[in-house]
Design an enzyme around this catalytic site. Sequence first.
Site, PDB file in Angstrom:
ATOM      1  N   LYS A 203       0.812  -1.224   0.000  1.00  0.00           N
ATOM      2  CA  LYS A 203       0.000   0.000   0.000  1.00  0.00           C
ATOM      3  C   LYS A 203       0.840   1.266   0.000  1.00  0.00           C
ATOM      4  O   LYS A 203       2.034   1.243   0.296  1.00  0.00           O
ATOM      5  CB  LYS A 203      -0.982  -0.031   1.172  1.00  0.00           C
ATOM      6  CG  LYS A 203      -2.136  -0.994   0.877  1.00  0.00           C
ATOM      7  CD  LYS A 203      -3.256  -0.921   1.856  1.00  0.00           C
ATOM      8  CE  LYS A 203      -4.379  -1.868   1.401  1.00  0.00           C
ATOM      9  NZ  LYS A 203      -5.354  -2.108   2.467  1.00  0.00           N
ATOM     10  N   ARG A 237      -3.914 -10.063   4.652  1.00  0.00           N
ATOM     11  CA  ARG A 237      -4.318 -10.046   3.239  1.00  0.00           C
ATOM     12  C   ARG A 237      -3.120  -9.562   2.430  1.00  0.00           C
ATOM     13  O   ARG A 237      -2.704  -8.411   2.575  1.00  0.00           O
ATOM     14  CB  ARG A 237      -5.530  -9.120   3.089  1.00  0.00           C
ATOM     15  CG  ARG A 237      -6.135  -9.112   1.700  1.00  0.00           C
ATOM     16  CD  ARG A 237      -7.372  -8.231   1.644  1.00  0.00           C
ATOM     17  NE  ARG A 237      -7.951  -8.252   0.309  1.00  0.00           N
ATOM     18  CZ  ARG A 237      -7.534  -7.483  -0.685  1.00  0.00           C
ATOM     19  NH1 ARG A 237      -6.550  -6.626  -0.497  1.00  0.00           N
ATOM     20  NH2 ARG A 237      -8.104  -7.564  -1.885  1.00  0.00           N
TER      21      ARG A 237
HETATM   22  C1  9MG Z   1     -10.226  -5.228  -0.839  1.00  0.00           C
HETATM   23  N1  9MG Z   1      -9.218  -4.747   0.077  1.00  0.00           N
HETATM   24  C2  9MG Z   1      -8.156  -3.953  -0.231  1.00  0.00           C
HETATM   25  N2  9MG Z   1      -7.450  -3.693   0.878  1.00  0.00           N
HETATM   26  C3  9MG Z   1      -8.076  -4.336   1.895  1.00  0.00           C
HETATM   27  C4  9MG Z   1      -7.844  -4.439   3.279  1.00  0.00           C
HETATM   28  O1  9MG Z   1      -6.852  -3.803   3.864  1.00  0.00           O
HETATM   29  N3  9MG Z   1      -8.683  -5.185   4.018  1.00  0.00           N
HETATM   30  C5  9MG Z   1      -9.736  -5.818   3.434  1.00  0.00           C
HETATM   31  N4  9MG Z   1     -10.544  -6.551   4.225  1.00  0.00           N
HETATM   32  N5  9MG Z   1     -10.014  -5.755   2.121  1.00  0.00           N
HETATM   33  C6  9MG Z   1      -9.192  -5.016   1.376  1.00  0.00           C
END
Ligand code: 9MG
Length: 257
Positions: A203, A237
């Site tokens: 990110k 994730r």
């Molecule tokens: C779809 N998406 C993109 N970033 C995310 C994050 O940090 N958490 C979750 N649950 N979905 C995400």
Amino acid sequence: MGILNVTPDSFSDGGRYVDLESAIDHGHLMVKDGAGIIDVGGESTRPGAQPVSVDEELARVIPVLKAFRDLQVPVSVDTRRPQVMRAALDAGASMINDVQALGQAGALDAVAEGDCAVCLMHMKGSPSDMQSAPHYDDVVGEVRDFLAARVAAAVRAGIARERLLIDPGFGFGKNAAHNLELLRRLPELVSLGLPVLAGWSRKSTLGEITGHPPAGRVAASIAAALLALVGGARVLRVHDVRETQDAVLFWEAWSRA
Ligand code: 9MG
């Protein structure tokens, strides 16, 4: 949780898995590399992203979900739309990952009927405007209160608490200082008593800190993921499953030692 974006415009892997065969191959590779969940998304939620139509989102995700019916791990669908949730659950998904925390009209009902897991994420604003000067007086308190309220709404709608995960939504209407504060004080969200999902993978806060574009943020992503684990997160994730899995295995060995 391995990320599988079947979108042309996601910030890191946009366009790489839009054809069915490459999406399926990548899902299988992430499972081989250690993913315990695959998260399939058909609409980008990167900052500035524009919504796609329901039909377009369905056309992107449903064939992938059907192809994953026999995958060895649970499949999640990253969507905000009740119509997509229902179709995804019919097509074999066993988890809904909603960056809008079941906030769209009909979303609570769409998942209440089944037994799927649900991730409720915090986001301030919407993907198209969320990064224009987000402001909080107390980011952790506000995110915590929001998540507690959405958990209560889900339970009232008939979704058992045992089906829920919560997520502070790193990068969703938060600047770098907000994201770092949330990571440092993650135990305050863990204390809500539900499994916490953390998504730091590649990110922009990591880009601000390291100066690298998305593909060069793997090491920083793993550092953030490990700090989230130490803070009590239970699902990470990530794009880079193999590298993250190695770091998690090391952390687990260290924890046992
Ligand atoms: C779809 N998406 C993109 N970033 C995310 C994050 O940090 N958490 C979750 N649950 N979905 C995400």
